[in-house]
Motif scaffolding. Structure first.
Motif, mmCIF file in Angstrom:
data_model
loop_
_atom_site.group_PDB
_atom_site.id
_atom_site.type_symbol
_atom_site.label_atom_id
_atom_site.label_comp_id
_atom_site.label_asym_id
_atom_site.label_seq_id
_atom_site.Cartn_x
_atom_site.Cartn_y
_atom_site.Cartn_z
ATOM 1 N N PHE A 61 1.073 5.045 8.557
ATOM 2 C CA PHE A 61 0.059 4.705 7.561
ATOM 3 C C PHE A 61 0.074 5.694 6.406
ATOM 4 O O PHE A 61 -0.148 5.320 5.258
ATOM 5 N N GLU A 62 0.342 6.946 6.705
ATOM 6 C CA GLU A 62 0.475 7.938 5.632
ATOM 7 C C GLU A 62 1.708 7.656 4.781
ATOM 8 O O GLU A 62 1.663 7.787 3.554
ATOM 9 N N ALA A 63 2.785 7.256 5.426
ATOM 10 C CA ALA A 63 3.999 6.898 4.685
ATOM 11 C C ALA A 63 3.747 5.676 3.803
ATOM 12 O O ALA A 63 4.235 5.608 2.670
ATOM 13 N N ALA A 64 2.977 4.730 4.306
ATOM 14 C CA ALA A 64 2.654 3.538 3.512
ATOM 15 C C ALA A 64 1.826 3.914 2.288
ATOM 16 O O ALA A 64 2.024 3.354 1.198
ATOM 17 N N MET A 65 0.909 4.859 2.442
ATOM 18 C CA MET A 65 0.110 5.304 1.300
ATOM 19 C C MET A 65 0.984 5.982 0.243
ATOM 20 O O MET A 65 0.800 5.777 -0.957
ATOM 21 N N LEU A 66 1.938 6.803 0.686
ATOM 22 C CA LEU A 66 2.842 7.457 -0.262
ATOM 23 C C LEU A 66 3.695 6.442 -1.015
ATOM 24 O O LEU A 66 3.881 6.550 -2.237
ATOM 25 N N ILE A 67 4.202 5.451 -0.312
ATOM 26 C CA ILE A 67 5.007 4.425 -0.971
ATOM 27 C C ILE A 67 4.148 3.615 -1.938
ATOM 28 O O ILE A 67 4.604 3.239 -3.023
ATOM 29 N N ALA A 68 2.893 3.372 -1.583
ATOM 30 C CA ALA A 68 1.994 2.636 -2.478
ATOM 31 C C ALA A 68 1.761 3.412 -3.764
ATOM 32 O O ALA A 68 1.792 2.832 -4.867
ATOM 33 N N MET A 69 1.544 4.701 -3.646
ATOM 34 C CA MET A 69 1.332 5.510 -4.856
ATOM 35 C C MET A 69 2.583 5.557 -5.716
ATOM 36 O O MET A 69 2.513 5.411 -6.942
ATOM 37 N N MET A 70 3.736 5.755 -5.091
ATOM 38 C CA MET A 70 4.979 5.806 -5.857
ATOM 39 C C MET A 70 5.303 4.448 -6.485
ATOM 40 O O MET A 70 5.809 4.387 -7.611
#
Length: 89
Positions: A61-70
């Protein structure tokens, strides 16, 4: 039961990614290609969240948040470059 649902959703998202890839390659215009790339970010985020649900791990879920921001920043940068020809003013 949850494993079957995750599998079905993953297959549907994989099909959506393939359709987005087709639109990215064959898009009739540049804005269509940008929209296809943005949609690919969203589908990738959904696949990562499904992987997190199936693995029962919070790190996905943290990785998904990072990809969403990028993905958001990338879409804005590409759109600004198309409109103005320069990213940084």
């Amino acid at each position: 039961m949850l494993d079957k649902v995750v599998l079905i959703a993953s297959v549907m998202l994989a099909i959506a990614l393939l359709l987005n890839l087709y639109r990215l390659v064959k898009g009739p215009s540049l804005p269509d290609r940008i929209l296809a790339l943005d949609t690919m970010y969203i589908n990738t985020i959904a696949l990562i969240v499904l992987l997190g649900v199936s693995q029962r791990s919070l790190i996905f879920f943290e990785a998904a948040m990072l990809i969403a921001m990028m993905g958001f920043v990338g879409t804005i940068a590409i759109s600004k470059y198309i409109l103005r020809g320069d990213i940084i003013e």
